[in-house]
Design an enzyme around this catalytic site. Structure first.
Site: not given
Length: 285
Positions: A112, A148, A43
């Site tokens: 994300k 994540c 990330e």
């Protein structure tokens, strides 16, 4: 089909895109020489994690007018690459993003979905939320990507599974948390359990790349891994050190596992849709 996976467990330099680009290109060269077919970075691998007010300065556009992105596209001519970066869209909104690059082209862009803004995290102050989760076709089959906090929620990997993904690519900048008398950090154990659970529940390959290093007093633990469709670790990486971790996977294992354990065959998305509708109606009622 057998493919060789590379996990580039790197230590990005905060805010220094030029330096980080050089690191990416060097890892791509190493991976190419080692016969890697698909190389995954962590990330925000091009910027570092704690970018905060630097976001407008380090964000990239995903077109031929962005010189950094063009170099990454060129590097993907003969090796597929997943890279993490801050993305600026055409309306000047900023996202934490992953790009899947192959054959010199952008195959898929993921923003994300879940931005942690609690404890040590402050992402929603600087970034917009993504609003879609979709699998996509590659030369190795159908793939899904999550970043994540996205895979701390069960719904995104579930949706990718239903959308045809047989390989889930997860990357993170997961900091070290939960020091006790165990041989592993509590945060690392939690992520590893989740990766194994997703491999077995979704009978899919799970590729996870986490960064290492330090930023603003935070340490990142690495531990990048590959989990097979039976939920077993094929490699569980190393902690705290930079590394190019490689692992060959056999996509025929998908057939063998799903013949033995037909969870995908027996899944009932219509039931899920109906009950979610009821729950939403009742919660608004």
């Amino acid at each position: 089909m057998r493919i060789k996976i590379g996990l580039a467990q790197i230590y990005p330099k905060l805010g220094d895109v030029a330096h980080n680009l050089d690191v990416h290109l060097e890892y791509a060269r190493k991976a190419r020489a080692d016969g890697v077919d698909l190389l995954v970075f962590p990330e925000l691998s091009l910027t570092g994690y704690q970018v905060q007010d630097l976001v407008p300065e380090v964000a990239l556009r995903t077109d031929e007018n962005d010189p950094v992105f063009v170099e990454l596209l060129q590097a993907s001519a003969d090796i597929d690459i997943v890279v993490g970066f801050a993305h600026e869209d055409s309306r000047n909104r900023f996202y934490i993003a992953d790009a899947y690059l192959s054959g010199g082209e952008l195959v898929h862009l993921h923003h994300k979905l879940y931005l942690p803004t609690y404890a040590m995290f402050d992402e929603s102050r600087y970034f917009a939320q993504g609003n879609s989760v979709r699998a996509f076709d590659t030369r190795f089959g159908r793939v899904g990507m999550l970043i994540c906090e996205d895979f701390w929620h069960v719904s995104p990997p579930y949706l990718l599974w239903l959308d045809g993904a047989d390989i889930l690519i997860l990357n993170s900048s997961s900091p070290s948390r939960g020091l006790n008398d165990s041989d592993r950090l509590m945060g690392a154990r939690w992520v590893e359990h989740v990766n194994q659970a997703y491999g077995s529940m979704f009978t899919s390959y799970i590729l996870h790349c986490n960064r290492v290093g330090y930023e603003d007093g935070k340490n990142f633990w690495g531990g990048s891994s590959v989990v097979d469709p039976d939920g077993e670790f094929m490699t569980s990486g190393r902690y705290f050190d930079e590394a190019l971790i490689t692992q060959e996977i056999d996509l025929n294992q998908l057939h063998r596992t799903r013949a033995r354990l037909p969870l995908l065959r027996d899944e009932r998305p219509g039931l899920v849709r109906r009950e979610l509708g009821r729950i939403l109606r009742e919660s608004l009622g």
